[in-house]
Design a protein around this motif. Sequence first.
Motif, PDB file in Angstrom:
ATOM      1  N   VAL A   1       3.478   9.868  -9.969  1.00  0.00           N
ATOM      2  CA  VAL A   1       2.845  10.007 -11.284  1.00  0.00           C
ATOM      3  C   VAL A   1       2.004  11.271 -11.328  1.00  0.00           C
ATOM      4  O   VAL A   1       1.969  11.983 -12.343  1.00  0.00           O
ATOM      5  CB  VAL A   1       2.009   8.746 -11.618  1.00  0.00           C
ATOM      6  CG1 VAL A   1       1.144   8.960 -12.857  1.00  0.00           C
ATOM      7  CG2 VAL A   1       2.920   7.548 -11.813  1.00  0.00           C
ATOM      8  N   SER A   2       1.336  11.611 -10.224  1.00  0.00           N
ATOM      9  CA  SER A   2       0.522  12.838 -10.175  1.00  0.00           C
ATOM     10  C   SER A   2       1.393  14.081 -10.302  1.00  0.00           C
ATOM     11  O   SER A   2       1.012  15.062 -10.955  1.00  0.00           O
ATOM     12  CB  SER A   2      -0.258  12.913  -8.866  1.00  0.00           C
ATOM     13  OG  SER A   2      -1.210  11.900  -8.797  1.00  0.00           O
ATOM     14  N   ARG A   3       2.569  14.091  -9.664  1.00  0.00           N
ATOM     15  CA  ARG A   3       3.469  15.246  -9.700  1.00  0.00           C
ATOM     16  C   ARG A   3       4.158  15.387 -11.053  1.00  0.00           C
ATOM     17  O   ARG A   3       4.382  16.497 -11.530  1.00  0.00           O
ATOM     18  CB  ARG A   3       4.537  15.121  -8.599  1.00  0.00           C
ATOM     19  CG  ARG A   3       4.071  15.526  -7.229  1.00  0.00           C
ATOM     20  CD  ARG A   3       5.249  15.661  -6.278  1.00  0.00           C
ATOM     21  NE  ARG A   3       6.046  14.441  -6.239  1.00  0.00           N
ATOM     22  CZ  ARG A   3       6.024  13.538  -5.263  1.00  0.00           C
ATOM     23  NH1 ARG A   3       5.256  13.734  -4.218  1.00  0.00           N
ATOM     24  NH2 ARG A   3       6.769  12.465  -5.323  1.00  0.00           N
TER      25      ARG A   3
ATOM     26  N   GLN B   1       0.828  -1.205   0.000  1.00  0.00           N
ATOM     27  CA  GLN B   1       0.000   0.000   0.000  1.00  0.00           C
ATOM     28  C   GLN B   1       0.866   1.259   0.000  1.00  0.00           C
ATOM     29  O   GLN B   1       0.564   2.230  -0.711  1.00  0.00           O
ATOM     30  CB  GLN B   1      -0.942  -0.007   1.209  1.00  0.00           C
ATOM     31  CG  GLN B   1      -2.075  -1.007   1.070  1.00  0.00           C
ATOM     32  CD  GLN B   1      -2.930  -1.108   2.331  1.00  0.00           C
ATOM     33  OE1 GLN B   1      -2.577  -0.575   3.376  1.00  0.00           O
ATOM     34  NE2 GLN B   1      -4.047  -1.806   2.219  1.00  0.00           N
TER      35      GLN B   1
ATOM     36  N   PRO C   1       3.626  13.554 -14.500  1.00  0.00           N
ATOM     37  CA  PRO C   1       3.028  12.552 -15.384  1.00  0.00           C
ATOM     38  C   PRO C   1       3.850  12.289 -16.649  1.00  0.00           C
ATOM     39  O   PRO C   1       3.983  11.145 -17.067  1.00  0.00           O
ATOM     40  CB  PRO C   1       1.657  13.126 -15.729  1.00  0.00           C
ATOM     41  CG  PRO C   1       1.694  14.559 -15.365  1.00  0.00           C
ATOM     42  CD  PRO C   1       2.774  14.723 -14.344  1.00  0.00           C
TER      43      PRO C   1
ATOM     44  N   SER D   1       6.908  10.238 -15.821  1.00  0.00           N
ATOM     45  CA  SER D   1       6.491   8.873 -15.458  1.00  0.00           C
ATOM     46  C   SER D   1       6.218   8.039 -16.698  1.00  0.00           C
ATOM     47  O   SER D   1       6.610   6.868 -16.779  1.00  0.00           O
ATOM     48  CB  SER D   1       5.237   8.910 -14.581  1.00  0.00           C
ATOM     49  OG  SER D   1       5.497   9.594 -13.377  1.00  0.00           O
TER      50      SER D   1
ATOM     51  N   TYR E   1       2.346   1.642  -3.482  1.00  0.00           N
ATOM     52  CA  TYR E   1       1.314   2.115  -4.420  1.00  0.00           C
ATOM     53  C   TYR E   1       1.066   3.607  -4.227  1.00  0.00           C
ATOM     54  O   TYR E   1       0.995   4.367  -5.202  1.00  0.00           O
ATOM     55  CB  TYR E   1       0.018   1.327  -4.209  1.00  0.00           C
ATOM     56  CG  TYR E   1      -1.145   1.893  -4.987  1.00  0.00           C
ATOM     57  CD1 TYR E   1      -1.266   1.631  -6.350  1.00  0.00           C
ATOM     58  CD2 TYR E   1      -2.090   2.714  -4.379  1.00  0.00           C
ATOM     59  CE1 TYR E   1      -2.312   2.171  -7.085  1.00  0.00           C
ATOM     60  CE2 TYR E   1      -3.134   3.253  -5.108  1.00  0.00           C
ATOM     61  CZ  TYR E   1      -3.249   2.976  -6.460  1.00  0.00           C
ATOM     62  OH  TYR E   1      -4.280   3.510  -7.178  1.00  0.00           O
ATOM     63  N   GLU E   2       0.923   4.019  -2.995  1.00  0.00           N
ATOM     64  CA  GLU E   2       0.642   5.433  -2.705  1.00  0.00           C
ATOM     65  C   GLU E   2       1.803   6.311  -3.162  1.00  0.00           C
ATOM     66  O   GLU E   2       1.599   7.387  -3.745  1.00  0.00           O
ATOM     67  CB  GLU E   2       0.374   5.623  -1.210  1.00  0.00           C
ATOM     68  CG  GLU E   2      -0.137   6.987  -0.834  1.00  0.00           C
ATOM     69  CD  GLU E   2      -1.445   7.358  -1.524  1.00  0.00           C
ATOM     70  OE1 GLU E   2      -1.617   8.566  -1.817  1.00  0.00           O
ATOM     71  OE2 GLU E   2      -2.274   6.472  -1.783  1.00  0.00           O
ATOM     72  N   SER E   3       3.031   5.866  -2.933  1.00  0.00           N
ATOM     73  CA  SER E   3       4.215   6.619  -3.351  1.00  0.00           C
ATOM     74  C   SER E   3       4.263   6.741  -4.876  1.00  0.00           C
ATOM     75  O   SER E   3       4.549   7.815  -5.420  1.00  0.00           O
ATOM     76  CB  SER E   3       5.466   5.913  -2.831  1.00  0.00           C
ATOM     77  OG  SER E   3       6.616   6.513  -3.323  1.00  0.00           O
ATOM     78  N   THR E   4       3.969   5.657  -5.564  1.00  0.00           N
ATOM     79  CA  THR E   4       3.967   5.669  -7.026  1.00  0.00           C
ATOM     80  C   THR E   4       2.856   6.573  -7.558  1.00  0.00           C
ATOM     81  O   THR E   4       3.067   7.346  -8.504  1.00  0.00           O
ATOM     82  CB  THR E   4       3.773   4.234  -7.571  1.00  0.00           C
ATOM     83  OG1 THR E   4       4.815   3.419  -7.057  1.00  0.00           O
ATOM     84  CG2 THR E   4       3.811   4.207  -9.090  1.00  0.00           C
ATOM     85  N   ARG E   5       1.687   6.510  -6.960  1.00  0.00           N
ATOM     86  CA  ARG E   5       0.566   7.350  -7.386  1.00  0.00           C
ATOM     87  C   ARG E   5       0.911   8.837  -7.248  1.00  0.00           C
ATOM     88  O   ARG E   5       0.650   9.636  -8.146  1.00  0.00           O
ATOM     89  CB  ARG E   5      -0.675   7.014  -6.557  1.00  0.00           C
ATOM     90  CG  ARG E   5      -1.956   7.639  -7.088  1.00  0.00           C
ATOM     91  CD  ARG E   5      -3.133   7.425  -6.171  1.00  0.00           C
ATOM     92  NE  ARG E   5      -2.987   8.094  -4.884  1.00  0.00           N
ATOM     93  CZ  ARG E   5      -3.077   9.407  -4.686  1.00  0.00           C
ATOM     94  NH1 ARG E   5      -3.284  10.216  -5.693  1.00  0.00           N
ATOM     95  NH2 ARG E   5      -2.944   9.927  -3.487  1.00  0.00           N
ATOM     96  N   LYS E   6       1.548   9.185  -6.114  1.00  0.00           N
ATOM     97  CA  LYS E   6       1.925  10.589  -5.892  1.00  0.00           C
ATOM     98  C   LYS E   6       2.963  11.046  -6.915  1.00  0.00           C
ATOM     99  O   LYS E   6       2.891  12.166  -7.429  1.00  0.00           O
ATOM    100  CB  LYS E   6       2.465  10.783  -4.480  1.00  0.00           C
ATOM    101  CG  LYS E   6       1.399  10.753  -3.410  1.00  0.00           C
ATOM    102  CD  LYS E   6       2.004  10.911  -2.031  1.00  0.00           C
ATOM    103  CE  LYS E   6       0.942  10.826  -0.949  1.00  0.00           C
ATOM    104  NZ  LYS E   6       1.531  10.898   0.396  1.00  0.00           N
TER     105      LYS E   6
END
Length: 140
Positions: A109-111, A99, A113, A116, A102-107
Amino acid sequence: MNSSTLTGKWNEVKGFLTEKYGQLTGDEISRAQGDVSKLIGIVQQKSGKAREEIEDFVQKSFSQAGGVVNRVAESATSIASGAAEYAQQGWQSVSGAVQDGYESTRKMVSRSPVESVAIAFGFGALAGVVTCLMLQSSKR
């Protein structure tokens, strides 16, 4: 004590009997086939001891065998419980790490894109090149 009750703990009782009455053989005890009355008769015939004494010993042996079985069952239950707890802790640890990843990767990609997507494309291209090289070398 009946024969069906004795059958469940036969090996333990058999061991107690051969220990106490050394002149008995395993074959002689096996002839009783779980029948308490036969067993006591065989022991009485080989040892010359009084029937009451043998009956008391068999009864005590039976009780001790039950205690051994209960202790083994309790130990097995305790070990299984400990293993289940350990597995649960391991699962929680791995689940938390996944988890967090996943959260680190999501952040990330958001910062960033575009970066990424470029990194993902690069890893895909690298994996493709490595796969092609491996296939070519296996054909040779």
